[in-house]
Write an enzyme that holds these catalytic residues in place. Structure first.
Site, PDB file in Angstrom:
ATOM      1  N   VAL A   1     -69.506  18.512  57.007  1.00 18.72           N
ATOM      2  CA  VAL A   1     -69.641  17.062  57.168  1.00 18.72           C
ATOM      3  C   VAL A   1     -68.263  16.422  57.324  1.00 18.72           C
ATOM      4  O   VAL A   1     -68.080  15.500  58.126  1.00 18.72           O
ATOM      5  CB  VAL A   1     -70.420  16.446  55.995  1.00 18.72           C
ATOM      6  CG1 VAL A   1     -70.487  14.928  56.127  1.00 18.72           C
ATOM      7  CG2 VAL A   1     -71.829  17.025  55.932  1.00 18.72           C
ATOM      8  N   ASP A   2     -67.283  16.894  56.567  1.00 16.97           N
ATOM      9  CA  ASP A   2     -65.917  16.398  56.729  1.00 16.97           C
ATOM     10  C   ASP A   2     -65.412  16.633  58.149  1.00 16.97           C
ATOM     11  O   ASP A   2     -64.816  15.744  58.765  1.00 16.97           O
ATOM     12  CB  ASP A   2     -64.973  17.094  55.741  1.00 16.97           C
ATOM     13  CG  ASP A   2     -64.893  16.384  54.399  1.00 16.97           C
ATOM     14  OD1 ASP A   2     -65.143  15.165  54.352  1.00 16.97           O
ATOM     15  OD2 ASP A   2     -64.574  17.038  53.404  1.00 16.97           O
ATOM     16  N   VAL A   3     -65.613  17.833  58.660  1.00 19.47           N
ATOM     17  CA  VAL A   3     -65.132  18.162  60.005  1.00 19.47           C
ATOM     18  C   VAL A   3     -65.833  17.292  61.049  1.00 19.47           C
ATOM     19  O   VAL A   3     -65.192  16.731  61.949  1.00 19.47           O
ATOM     20  CB  VAL A   3     -65.345  19.653  60.305  1.00 19.47           C
ATOM     21  CG1 VAL A   3     -65.012  19.965  61.770  1.00 19.47           C
ATOM     22  CG2 VAL A   3     -64.487  20.513  59.385  1.00 19.47           C
TER      23      VAL A   3
END
Length: 368
Positions: A169-171
């Site tokens: 999700v961060d990426v």
């Protein structure tokens, strides 16, 4: 070395950990000058996220998303530090920050402050749960995978919700931030006007549920974890072979017919239970058993070669080392040497014919 697509663009990077730094590294790879602002006494949190460490003793987590950047240590809690930060913003084209909502405003470094000193600034804010009712919630990838539904569709079965093996999700949020920044820069090139860009982890997670969310919104189906199976396609999962697992990703009837020919069982393609994808999904268990009986007769690498030659999407489950080696064999040049870096890094996957990405500098050491 040719100029990058974003050559001359200056980015003041107040972000840390992963989503923001991934976005700013991509901007740096594309030619922008990225100035990373770090806190005294340790800098970006990921500088301490080791092991593993590289040959120079630096955390490989930090190295993964911080090449092509300069680093400056600024105490944003001091008047002098805030003045220094505002000077950097005044000379920048883009600001990226991922503090909790309201933090930059309290420091006098928010969007309104920035555009007073730099009209036309593109100001990107990345949060965990937006700037409204979720503003006070801490945004960590694992937490968002949980509350954002991703873990509910990942894992061996509904009783064992499982996170993805990287902070996906961060990426993805970093990539959405990159897209928003690029769109705002294109708008500024036409009009001279800057703007604020906002994205958050939860919205990115929900958008990234794609067919799973669409199935609920369009048909009322609440999806659940199915292990390595696909809710809408068969055979599309992991099978045993003579030595190690292999994935079959058969997306249409032509591919299924080719699969049955390679396996020596062409009659399966005309079996009423398997003649089209809807039937195959309905008879998934019988199909799985029949295919497994055939696949265990040869090795995964044998099937990989035979099936791909026949146009059937298939491949063994590689570890990271094997995956990088596959990229090398396919001529994709998946890793690159970075000047001054202790180890190779994964290459930027964007290929531009006129303004290729560049790798100008290693992830910066924390300035003394």
């Amino acid at each position: 070395m040719s100029a990058g697509a974003l050559d001359g663009l200056v980015v003041a990077d107040f972000s840390r950990v992963l989503a923001g730094p991934y976005a700013t590294m991509m901007l740096g790879d594309l030619g922008a000058r990225v100035i990373k602002i770090e806190r005294p006494g340790g800098g970006d949190d990921t500088r301490a996220w080791g092991p593993p460490l590289d040959a120079d003793g630096q955390a490989t987590y930090f190295n993964a998303v911080n090449r092509n950047k300069e680093s400056v240590v600024i105490d944003l809690g001091s008047d002098a530090g805030r003045a220094q930060a505002l000077d950097l913003i005044a000379a920048a084209d883009v600001v990226v920050e991922n503090f909790r909502t309201g933090t930059m405003e309290k420091l006098g470094l928010g969007y309104d402050d920035a555009r007073r000193v730099r009209p036309g600034i593109v100001y990107c804010s990345i949060t965990g749960f937006g700037s409204g009712a979720g503003a006070a919630l801490a945004g960590y990838d694992l937490l968002v995978q949980a509350v954002g539904g991703l873990m509910s569709v990942t894992g061996p079965d509904p009783s064992q919700p499982t996170k993805v093996g990287v902070a996906l999700v961060d990426v993805l949020t970093g990539l959405h931030a990159l897209a928003g920044i690029q769109a705002a820069l294109a708008h500024r090139a036409r009009t001279g006007e800057g703007q604020r860009v906002e994205t958050d982890l939860l919205s990115t997670a929900l958008s990234s549920l794609v067919n799973q969310a669409s199935g609920f919104l369009g048909a009322g189906v609440v999806p659940a974890a199915m292990g390595n199976r696909h809710p809408s396609i068969a055979p599309y999962e992991v099978f045993s072979t003579a030595d190690r697992p292999i994935v079959l990703a058969v997306g249409n009837d032509k591919q299924f017919a080719a699969l049955t020919r390679v396996l020596g069982a062409p009659e399966l393609a005309t079996d009423a239970r398997f003649t089209d994808n809807t039937a195959r999904v309905a008879h998934r268990e019988e199909l799985f058993a029949l295919l497994t009986e055939l696949l265990v007769r040869r090795s995964a690498d044998d099937w990989f070669a035979l099936l791909n030659d026949a146009g059937v999407p298939a491949g063994p489950i590689n570890d990271v080392a094997e995956a990088l080696a596959l990229g090398e064999r396919l001529g994709l040049q998946p890793t690159v040497e970075i000047p001054g870096a202790a180890a190779r890094q994964v290459a930027n996957p964007i290929v531009l014919s006129a303004t290729p990405v560049t790798y100008r500098s290693a992830p910066p050491r924390l300035p003394e």
